[in-house]
Motif scaffolding. Sequence first.
Motif, PDB file in Angstrom:
ATOM      1  N   THR A  53       0.854  -1.187   0.000  1.00  0.00           N
ATOM      2  CA  THR A  53       0.000   0.000   0.000  1.00  0.00           C
ATOM      3  C   THR A  53       0.890   1.236   0.000  1.00  0.00           C
ATOM      4  N   PHE A  54       0.307   2.378  -0.316  1.00  0.00           N
ATOM      5  CA  PHE A  54       1.105   3.599  -0.376  1.00  0.00           C
ATOM      6  C   PHE A  54       0.297   4.788   0.098  1.00  0.00           C
ATOM      7  N   SER A  55       1.021   5.853   0.446  1.00  0.00           N
ATOM      8  CA  SER A  55       0.404   7.136   0.742  1.00  0.00           C
ATOM      9  C   SER A  55       1.193   8.193  -0.016  1.00  0.00           C
ATOM     10  N   SER A  56       0.459   9.202  -0.474  1.00  0.00           N
ATOM     11  CA  SER A  56       1.070  10.248  -1.289  1.00  0.00           C
ATOM     12  C   SER A  56       0.484  11.586  -0.891  1.00  0.00           C
ATOM     13  N   SER A  57       1.300  12.633  -0.940  1.00  0.00           N
ATOM     14  CA  SER A  57       0.793  13.959  -0.604  1.00  0.00           C
ATOM     15  C   SER A  57      -0.062  14.523  -1.732  1.00  0.00           C
ATOM     16  N   SER A  58       0.034  13.953  -2.920  1.00  0.00           N
ATOM     17  CA  SER A  58      -0.765  14.384  -4.069  1.00  0.00           C
ATOM     18  C   SER A  58      -1.916  13.417  -4.287  1.00  0.00           C
ATOM     19  N   PRO A  59      -3.034  13.902  -4.834  1.00  0.00           N
ATOM     20  CA  PRO A  59      -4.123  12.986  -5.162  1.00  0.00           C
ATOM     21  C   PRO A  59      -3.649  11.975  -6.212  1.00  0.00           C
ATOM     22  N   VAL A  60      -4.199  10.772  -6.139  1.00  0.00           N
ATOM     23  CA  VAL A  60      -3.814   9.739  -7.095  1.00  0.00           C
ATOM     24  C   VAL A  60      -4.249  10.169  -8.485  1.00  0.00           C
ATOM     25  N   ASN A 105      -6.137  -2.120  -5.623  1.00  0.00           N
ATOM     26  CA  ASN A 105      -7.247  -1.201  -5.806  1.00  0.00           C
ATOM     27  C   ASN A 105      -6.667   0.210  -5.667  1.00  0.00           C
ATOM     28  N   ILE A 106      -6.404   0.846  -6.806  1.00  0.00           N
ATOM     29  CA  ILE A 106      -5.744   2.160  -6.792  1.00  0.00           C
ATOM     30  C   ILE A 106      -6.536   3.162  -5.961  1.00  0.00           C
ATOM     31  N   GLY A 107      -7.862   3.090  -6.021  1.00  0.00           N
ATOM     32  CA  GLY A 107      -8.702   4.007  -5.250  1.00  0.00           C
ATOM     33  C   GLY A 107      -8.485   3.896  -3.749  1.00  0.00           C
ATOM     34  N   ARG A 108      -8.011   2.742  -3.303  1.00  0.00           N
ATOM     35  CA  ARG A 108      -7.730   2.532  -1.877  1.00  0.00           C
ATOM     36  C   ARG A 108      -6.233   2.517  -1.592  1.00  0.00           C
ATOM     37  N   ASN A 109      -5.446   2.991  -2.536  1.00  0.00           N
ATOM     38  CA  ASN A 109      -3.981   3.049  -2.398  1.00  0.00           C
ATOM     39  C   ASN A 109      -3.378   1.671  -2.172  1.00  0.00           C
ATOM     40  N   ASP A 110      -3.965   0.668  -2.778  1.00  0.00           N
ATOM     41  CA  ASP A 110      -3.505  -0.714  -2.650  1.00  0.00           C
ATOM     42  C   ASP A 110      -2.980  -1.174  -4.010  1.00  0.00           C
ATOM     43  N   VAL A 111      -1.714  -1.602  -4.054  1.00  0.00           N
ATOM     44  CA  VAL A 111      -1.087  -2.027  -5.314  1.00  0.00           C
ATOM     45  C   VAL A 111      -0.530  -3.448  -5.170  1.00  0.00           C
ATOM     46  N   SER A 112      -1.303  -4.303  -4.500  1.00  0.00           N
ATOM     47  CA  SER A 112      -0.868  -5.668  -4.207  1.00  0.00           C
ATOM     48  C   SER A 112      -0.977  -6.578  -5.428  1.00  0.00           C
TER      49      SER A 112
END
Length: 199
Positions: A53-60, A105-112
């Motif tokens: 998973t990831f977190s970003s300061s910018s919107p996806v 699920n990119i909308g949930r910041n999940d890139v598994s």
Amino acid sequence: MDLPSLVHGPRWMGAVLFLGVQLLALWPVAAVEVHTSREVEAVNGTNVRLKCTFSSSSPVGQRLTVTWNFRPQGLNSAESVFYYYEEPYPPTNGRFKERVTWDGNIGRNDVSIIVWNLNPSDNGTFTCQVKNPPDVDGTIGEIQLRVVQQVHFSEIHILLLAIGSACALMIIVVTVVAVCRHYRNRRQEKSTETVETEL
């Protein structure tokens, strides 16, 4: 009142410009933070979900990219496992061809991803890198995968204990409900008999 001659003229402007460039260079750059489970153990012949998973300061955004790589145990060279840019791109050749699927699920910041049909050659380090422009710098998530022949006794023991406890709890609840209903029915029968005898 006159200001010192140092403040006048091009020297002063050059100093301000130089200081501004230095401050911009030191300004913190927004970065993507990647989170993984660090170590995963799975049984030979099974499938495993490598969570990232990831977190970003910018919107996806639509320019988001995800790169999964694999470095076999004891080797320094890495090989591509999976790529995502607007849609998943599974590998078309190599050891992971037709063995890796997107489970994010990119909308949930999940890139598994899921790696299918594990074998001992899959022992090694999987890396997950996410770029979400303008956030392109940041950590690269690492997962150490260990493929084992069988699950350790302690894990089986915990699983059996959990299943056994759940079954025992269900039996206790059903027994308590049955006993309560039985006593309630007996009380109702006694009260009905008492009313009938009084009549």
